[in-house]
Enzyme design. Sequence first.
Site, PDB file in Angstrom:
ATOM      1  N   HIS A  15       6.482  -0.215   6.775  1.00 28.16           N
ATOM      2  CA  HIS A  15       5.877  -1.306   7.546  1.00 28.16           C
ATOM      3  C   HIS A  15       6.851  -1.840   8.595  1.00 28.16           C
ATOM      4  O   HIS A  15       8.061  -1.837   8.378  1.00 28.16           O
ATOM      5  CB  HIS A  15       5.457  -2.436   6.605  1.00 28.16           C
ATOM      6  CG  HIS A  15       4.282  -2.053   5.781  1.00 28.16           C
ATOM      7  ND1 HIS A  15       4.219  -2.252   4.427  1.00 28.16           N
ATOM      8  CD2 HIS A  15       3.120  -1.458   6.116  1.00 28.16           C
ATOM      9  CE1 HIS A  15       3.061  -1.802   3.969  1.00 28.16           C
ATOM     10  NE2 HIS A  15       2.373  -1.313   4.975  1.00 28.16           N
ATOM     11  N   TYR A  75       2.094  -6.160   9.072  1.00 24.62           N
ATOM     12  CA  TYR A  75       1.176  -6.992   8.278  1.00 24.62           C
ATOM     13  C   TYR A  75       0.457  -7.976   9.180  1.00 24.62           C
ATOM     14  O   TYR A  75       0.973  -8.371  10.225  1.00 24.62           O
ATOM     15  CB  TYR A  75       1.955  -7.832   7.262  1.00 24.62           C
ATOM     16  CG  TYR A  75       2.373  -7.134   5.994  1.00 24.62           C
ATOM     17  CD1 TYR A  75       2.042  -5.814   5.737  1.00 24.62           C
ATOM     18  CD2 TYR A  75       3.108  -7.828   5.039  1.00 24.62           C
ATOM     19  CE1 TYR A  75       2.452  -5.209   4.556  1.00 24.62           C
ATOM     20  CE2 TYR A  75       3.517  -7.226   3.861  1.00 24.62           C
ATOM     21  CZ  TYR A  75       3.187  -5.916   3.624  1.00 24.62           C
ATOM     22  OH  TYR A  75       3.590  -5.327   2.468  1.00 24.62           O
ATOM     23  N   HIS A 107      -3.245   4.063   9.582  1.00 29.81           N
ATOM     24  CA  HIS A 107      -2.105   3.358   8.981  1.00 29.81           C
ATOM     25  C   HIS A 107      -1.603   4.125   7.755  1.00 29.81           C
ATOM     26  O   HIS A 107      -0.397   4.358   7.615  1.00 29.81           O
ATOM     27  CB  HIS A 107      -2.566   1.939   8.616  1.00 29.81           C
ATOM     28  CG  HIS A 107      -1.571   1.102   7.870  1.00 29.81           C
ATOM     29  ND1 HIS A 107      -0.947   0.002   8.428  1.00 29.81           N
ATOM     30  CD2 HIS A 107      -1.112   1.173   6.597  1.00 29.81           C
ATOM     31  CE1 HIS A 107      -0.147  -0.545   7.538  1.00 29.81           C
ATOM     32  NE2 HIS A 107      -0.228   0.142   6.399  1.00 29.81           N
ATOM     33  N   GLU A 108      -2.499   4.533   6.889  1.00 30.66           N
ATOM     34  CA  GLU A 108      -2.074   5.233   5.669  1.00 30.66           C
ATOM     35  C   GLU A 108      -1.478   6.597   5.996  1.00 30.66           C
ATOM     36  O   GLU A 108      -0.520   7.027   5.368  1.00 30.66           O
ATOM     37  CB  GLU A 108      -3.247   5.378   4.686  1.00 30.66           C
ATOM     38  CG  GLU A 108      -3.841   4.047   4.199  1.00 30.66           C
ATOM     39  CD  GLU A 108      -2.822   3.107   3.559  1.00 30.66           C
ATOM     40  OE1 GLU A 108      -1.757   3.579   3.128  1.00 30.66           O
ATOM     41  OE2 GLU A 108      -3.088   1.894   3.518  1.00 30.66           O
ATOM     42  N   ASP A 156       0.807  -1.216   0.000  1.00 29.52           N
ATOM     43  CA  ASP A 156       0.000   0.000   0.000  1.00 29.52           C
ATOM     44  C   ASP A 156       0.837   1.261   0.000  1.00 29.52           C
ATOM     45  O   ASP A 156       0.415   2.294   0.485  1.00 29.52           O
ATOM     46  CB  ASP A 156      -0.962   0.001   1.197  1.00 29.52           C
ATOM     47  CG  ASP A 156      -0.230   0.056   2.514  1.00 29.52           C
ATOM     48  OD1 ASP A 156       0.942  -0.335   2.568  1.00 29.52           O
ATOM     49  OD2 ASP A 156      -0.839   0.488   3.498  1.00 29.52           O
ATOM     50  N   HIS A 164       2.057   6.171   7.022  1.00 32.82           N
ATOM     51  CA  HIS A 164       2.945   6.103   5.853  1.00 32.82           C
ATOM     52  C   HIS A 164       3.279   7.521   5.398  1.00 32.82           C
ATOM     53  O   HIS A 164       4.436   7.870   5.198  1.00 32.82           O
ATOM     54  CB  HIS A 164       2.259   5.377   4.693  1.00 32.82           C
ATOM     55  CG  HIS A 164       2.311   3.879   4.787  1.00 32.82           C
ATOM     56  ND1 HIS A 164       3.431   3.179   5.154  1.00 32.82           N
ATOM     57  CD2 HIS A 164       1.366   2.941   4.522  1.00 32.82           C
ATOM     58  CE1 HIS A 164       3.172   1.880   5.128  1.00 32.82           C
ATOM     59  NE2 HIS A 164       1.921   1.705   4.750  1.00 32.82           N
TER      60      HIS A 164
HETATM   61 ZN   LIG Z   1       0.844  -0.020   4.701  1.00 29.15          ZN
END
Ligand SMILES: [Zn+2]
Length: 749
Positions: free
Chosen positions: A165, A214, A155-156, A58, A159
């Site tokens: 990750h 993950y 989560h995004e 992602d 980033h």
């Molecule tokens: Zn991610």
Amino acid sequence: MVWMKFACVLSFILFVAHIAAVSINHFSKGNEHDEEFHEQKDISEINLAAGLDLFQGDILLQNSRNGLRDPSTRWKFPIPYILADNLGLNAKGAILYAFEMFRLKSCVDFKPYEGESSYIIFQRFEGCWSEVGDHHVGQNLSIGQGCDYKAIIEHEILHALGFYHEQSRTDRDDYVNIWWDEILPGFEHNFNTYDDTFITDLNTPYDYESLMHYEPFSFNKNDSAPTITAKIPEFNSIIGQRLDFSATDLERLNRMYNCTTTHTLLDHCAFEKANICGMIQGTRDDADWVHEDGTQSGQVDHTLVGQCRGAGYFMHFSTSSGMAEEAALLESRILYPKRKQQCLQFFYKMTGSPSDRLVIWVKRDDSTGNVRKLVKLQTFQGDLDQNWKIAHVTLREEKKFRYLFQGTKGDPQNSNGGIYLDDITLTETPCPTGVWTIRNISQVLQNTVPGQMLRSPRFYNSEGYGFGLTLYPNGRLNSSSPGYLGLTFHLYSGENDAILEWPVENRQAVMTILDQEPDARNRMSSSMVFTTSRSHTSSAINGSVIWDRPSIVGNYDNDCGCFRSIDWGWSNVISHQMLKRKSFLKNDDLILFVDFEDITYLNQTEVPAQGTRLSPQGLVLQDQEQQISEEYSGKVLLEKALPGNLDQGQPGRQKRSVENTGPLEDHNWPQYFRDPCDPNPCQNEGICVNVKGMASCRCVSSHAFFYTGERCQAMQVHGSVLGLLIGGTAGVIFLTFTIISMLSQRASQ
Ligand SMILES: [Zn+2]
Ligand SMILES: *[C@@H]1O[C@H](CO)[C@@H](O)[C@H](O)[C@H]1NC(C)=O
Ligand SMILES: *[C@@H]1O[C@H](CO)[C@@H](O)[C@H](O)[C@H]1NC(C)=O
Ligand SMILES: *[C@@H]1O[C@H](CO)[C@@H](O)[C@H](O)[C@H]1NC(C)=O
Ligand SMILES: *[C@@H]1O[C@H](CO)[C@@H](O)[C@H](O)[C@H]1NC(C)=O
Ligand SMILES: *[C@@H]1O[C@H](CO)[C@@H](O)[C@H](O)[C@H]1NC(C)=O
Ligand SMILES: *[C@@H]1O[C@H](CO)[C@@H](O)[C@H](O)[C@H]1NC(C)=O
Ligand SMILES: *[C@@H]1O[C@H](CO)[C@@H](O)[C@H](O)[C@H]1NC(C)=O
Ligand SMILES: [Ca+2]
Ligand SMILES: [Ca+2]
């Protein structure tokens, strides 16, 4: 019965902490069509289904720029954002909710875009993905279908803030096993690691609990075989958690951005230290609160529930001796609010006489700079319930203030206990509308079978809509995920239905299972959000909209004596293992919050990115407009590459606000050159957009309040707060009535 009826009427204008006794209803009809269940899928699964093959699942790579180590990729706060109008209403609401989590737990902040060179535009593309770090040109972050969950958005954004990750850390092979044979062919690159010249762990240990890890079945080819497992097997059920930031996620975020404070956490106290968080004893009262631990009074505290020796402190005011009406005050230090409303949350219990009282006050600035003007907010009366209970009080302070707890002895002759306080949290956020406490939760988890459910009492939102929650302690019948809680939302018919608008659409339901960690920053509460829509129909009601009037599309429910709509929710909200691992089951209570508020005002939030604005409206023909703006944005990119040359030739969007609400026309400019947005006619930091030569304001909103009106001149507080405003002292009356009705119920049993 009269009392109960009265209570219902009052609860419309009040926020009330309902404490429901546990009653288990058997799943009698077993009509599957009466429910709409959803499953939260994880990011890799959503992106695979969307046919995406991104870097590490992602992450969108623009170039081979460093993410973590490179200081030039750090954001300046607040981060400008645009919510594109291709996002669904629910995604917009969920993004604002995720922003609030960052504001509560870190120094990260966001603001509506106003022409800055760095910004994030949240859009709905296929899948959920982001770039890593600030690229200084404005960047896309995709919240695609199925990504509109608090934890996925967090989560995004992590980033975007510069984090990769967790399992791509240099040292990950010391902590997890990668099962290369089980990875979908061609997707092995998702499990690459990075050199420590490229990423940094910020001197924190490997974190199985990270929101950036993950889950075990990511990119697997066989549904029952994991691709990544923890070397400490206990963590196999933890990795890939999608509840909220872990403590280490926050530690890293705070280290990377040198955070020292948060934006919305004003005060918190677990009373574990002798300085009692700077609270002070009243001096003109009759007695003092006592800082005690469990060994002194035989009571366990709420922070540690008696687990540790030499710890587990709380504040205690004994009501079993002395005279009636003797009081003790406990005052906070002076606090400086940034917003206009606050929520005071605390745990309390009253083990003395039912006529003991706990009164919450604030002291305000008396306009001479002294904080001494007292205002009474809410009274809690003693009861026969000796458990720790959660309480919420809304404050509306705009200037410096203190909050106070006043304990008052009601009847010392008939008391052999007192008033206890612990785990106080003061945030600048709205209090929850509905609070549902389920007692003896471990028994409930043990003694229910899949499909059995508990229903919450009826809550009313600020508009008067009735609604409730259903909890499936062991999931629903034939659940594909055993060992998980299921949670659904439904409408209840109510006394206001005749005058309300139906179907009730564009209302966002936020359901939260509370992690009872004392420090709100470390709470990993599970929150699910969805927004009602006309497109939610069901064949069980002949294709009608589920959110139509419950007396028309609902079933009669004997327990509430009212109509209940179809359940809408999730069958796998949180695993029992996670409930036990974190503090969800503290005191053997499960606490749920629910809100149901109108977010129609988020319908139009998109503002054009810089570049389109330079060409004066009216001079450009329709088909040329696109071309020019593209050329222009090309030029912007070029200019950005040359340092020190950023703002030449660009008027730049200035943040200006006009105090008066005079006419929008500015007669000094020829019609076509006139920029209706200069000066900005929008108030309260609204963003002006030139729509066919006319100014159109996009108003600022937060989860606590929002602005409306042609010029964003009107502030509205979210409904859950309004209710309380009206409530005020009436809350006391209501609480008294519920208690009386509870007592009379007990008596009649
Ligand atoms: Zn991610
Ligand atoms: C919880 O369990 C205790 C002890 O088993 C019992 O006394 C109490 O009534 C139960 N409470 C509820 C609300 O069921
Ligand atoms: C965002 O996505 C749109 C549509 O694909 C694209 O035109 C635009 O260039 C992207 N913006 C950035 C900064 O990458
Ligand atoms: C999938 O994994 C399970 C359990 O490891 C195994 O029994 C099964 O044979 C595998 N199926 C395939 C098609 O490889
Ligand atoms: C954090 O502080 C360090 C040391 O003072 C400084 O070098 C760094 O640039 C700061 N980082 C940010 C994001 O402000
Ligand atoms: C649950 O599964 C059983 C057996 O597979 C089936 O007979 C039953 O109809 C299912 N129940 C529901 C509510 O789907
Ligand atoms: C759906 O239609 C059937 C047949 O016309 C009718 O019997 C039933 O009452 C309808 N149900 C609802 C909820 O309108
Ligand atoms: C949202 O805005 C669009 C475009 O102006 C409009 O067509 C639509 O009806 C609006 N939706 C709601 C729910 O108001
Ligand atoms: Ca005192
Ligand atoms: Ca404590």
